[in-house]
Design an enzyme around this catalytic site. Structure first.
Site, PDB file in Angstrom:
ATOM      1  CB  SER A  71      -0.727  -0.061   1.344  1.00 39.40           C
ATOM      2  OG  SER A  71      -1.746  -0.947   1.308  1.00 39.40           O
ATOM      3  N   GLY A  72       2.156   1.212   0.073  1.00 34.17           N
ATOM      4  CA  GLY A  72       2.928   2.290   0.087  1.00 34.17           C
ATOM      5  C   GLY A  72       3.770   2.632   1.353  1.00 34.17           C
ATOM      6  CB  THR A  74       8.802   1.760   0.766  1.00 35.47           C
ATOM      7  OG1 THR A  74       8.595   0.397   0.660  1.00 35.47           O
ATOM      8  CG2 THR A  74      10.113   1.906   0.492  1.00 35.47           C
ATOM      9  CD1 TRP A  75       6.774   8.421  -0.658  1.00 37.27           C
ATOM     10  CD2 TRP A  75       4.791   7.899  -1.373  1.00 37.27           C
ATOM     11  NE1 TRP A  75       6.302   9.579  -1.090  1.00 37.27           N
ATOM     12  CE2 TRP A  75       5.052   9.346  -1.484  1.00 37.27           C
ATOM     13  CE3 TRP A  75       3.533   7.462  -1.916  1.00 37.27           C
ATOM     14  CZ2 TRP A  75       4.248  10.062  -2.469  1.00 37.27           C
ATOM     15  CZ3 TRP A  75       2.653   8.197  -2.634  1.00 37.27           C
ATOM     16  CH2 TRP A  75       2.958   9.562  -2.811  1.00 37.27           C
ATOM     17  CG  HIS A 138       2.541  -5.620   6.873  1.00 29.94           C
ATOM     18  ND1 HIS A 138       2.501  -4.396   6.187  1.00 29.94           N
ATOM     19  CD2 HIS A 138       3.899  -6.197   6.370  1.00 29.94           C
ATOM     20  CE1 HIS A 138       3.379  -4.191   5.406  1.00 29.94           C
ATOM     21  NE2 HIS A 138       4.088  -5.198   5.279  1.00 29.94           N
ATOM     22  NE  ARG A 160      -0.942   1.508  -4.810  1.00 30.94           N
ATOM     23  CZ  ARG A 160      -0.004   1.040  -5.248  1.00 30.94           C
ATOM     24  NH1 ARG A 160       0.900   0.203  -4.675  1.00 30.94           N
ATOM     25  NH2 ARG A 160       0.232   1.468  -6.440  1.00 30.94           N
ATOM     26  CE1 TYR A 226       1.532   4.634  -3.152  1.00 31.35           C
ATOM     27  CE2 TYR A 226       0.278   4.877  -4.881  1.00 31.35           C
ATOM     28  CZ  TYR A 226       1.547   4.634  -4.470  1.00 31.35           C
ATOM     29  OH  TYR A 226       2.619   4.556  -5.531  1.00 31.35           O
ATOM     30  CE  LYS A 296       4.366  -0.182 -15.000  1.00 30.67           C
ATOM     31  NZ  LYS A 296       3.004  -0.464 -15.584  1.00 30.67           N
TER      32      LYS A 296
END
Ligand code: A3P
Length: 332
Positions: A71-72, A74-75, A138, A160, A226, A296
């Site tokens: 779901s992101g 890392t960001w 998680h 997300r 997200y 991506k």
């Protein structure tokens, strides 16, 4: 929890015995998933999750980042770390920790830390981390350690579109798959996902639990999307800073510090960092290059991989499961 080497492995053995008694099914790669309180866990993460739930002591200053895989996280880890520690590490600093280390090193997954108890005391002792600690997991809300709620620490959930989560997950699992497993074909993976069998799934229940909590406890649980983060990264990140109790000052705004944080954490910048290219993540046979966390980063990539029927089916399930919750993920 600080215990001697044998204490750690004995604790692990005790929890693994409990795990072996839980309902099991074969998930992606034909890997075993265990069901606990309505959620499916990859078998090797079940005992660490339970140990974490029973032993982790949250501090009021902790920041806990929660996501369903892909779901992101890392960001979000990069953004939260950069925001919280910007007093010590200016986001314009060319030697910023995020330009030297992976976001996953700076913001560890709690289940990974507890997985290390399998072989003895982990390298990273949570007790020794300076406050404020930024940590990730998680785990479904209902399986969080009690101290997370009791301490009043901040929890940030990043949600997300499940269709993009599925596509991202399929690519990721294909990349990290140890040789002894075979990748599950796309259509079969999709069936499993729609049946709720994916790591920490069903996704919709995971999202609904955190959503409900974010509505009930707005001061302590923040629910981010997200898609919104992609659309207005600076705005969302400024709200995140406020929520975490460290809003950007007028002076910082005038000096474009928020924009510098966003630039530092962008996909392009993160991809260029050596630690994110060749550094490794995980343990044992689940060790892989950090580069797999950066693919991506688009909204709607599912369109390139799913048929319209597949999209309708998953949207239909999510819509039905979330009905009445106040959370809608399909009309984005
Ligand atoms: P895609 O596979 O759709 O590209 P997680 O970090 O929870 O494992 O999620 C990984 C997803 O987040 C991947 O999505 C990845 O490309 C995307 N991602 C990683 N870093 C990002 C960033 N800095 N900005 C936007 N998306 C990012």
């Amino acid at each position: 929890m600080i215990v001697g080497e044998n204490g750690c492995t004995d604790t692990f053995a005790k929890y693994e015995a409990l795990v072996s008694s839980l309902p099991a099914t074969q998930g992606l790669w034909n890997y075993t998933y265990r069901k606990y309180n309505g959620f499916w866990y990859p078998e090797h993460l079940m005992a660490p999750t339970l140990i974490m739930r029973d032993t982790f002591v949250a501090r009021p200053t902790d920041v806990i980042l929660a996501t369903i895989p892909k779901s992101g996280a890392t960001w979000l880890k990069a953004l939260a770390f950069c925001v919280v520690h910007r007093g010590r590490h200016a986001p314009t600093n060319e030697r910023h920790p995020l330009l030297v280390s992976s976001p996953h090193e700076l913001v560890p997954f709690l289940h990974s830390v507890h997985e290390n108890y399998r072989s003895g005391p982990p390298d990273l002792l949570l007790e020794e981390m300076p406050s404020p600690r930024v940590l990730a997991l998680h785990t479904p809300f209902s399986a969080l350690p009690a101290s997370v709620q009791e301490s009043g620490c901040r929890v940030v959930y990043l949600c997300r579109d499940p269709k993009d989560v599925f596509v991202s997950l399929h690519h990721y699992l294909n990349e990290i798959k140890p040789a002894r497993f075979a990748m599950t074909p796309f259509a079969e993976s999709f069936d499993l996902f729609c049946n709720g069998v994916s790591g920490f799934g069903p996704v919709w229940d995971h999202m609904a639990e955190y959503w409900k909590e974010s509505v009930a406890r707005t001061e302590e649980v923040m629910f981010l999307r997200y898609e919104h983060l992609k659309e207005d990264t600076v705005g969302c990140m400024m709200r995140l800073a406020e929520f975490l109790g460290c809003p950007f000052t007028d002076e910082e705004r005038a000096s474009c510090v928020p924009e510098a944080v966003v630039a530092m954490c962008s996909m392009e910048r993160m991809k260029s960092v050596e630690a994110n290219q060749v550094g490794e993540h995980g343990a044992g046979e689940f060790t892989f290059r950090n580069s797999v966390f950066f693919r991506k980063g688009e909204v709607g990539d599912w369109k390139a991989h799913m048929t319209a029927d597949m999209a309708r089916r998953l949207d239909g399930i999510v819509e039905e499961k979330l009905r009445g919750s106040g959370l809608s993920l399909t009309g984005n």
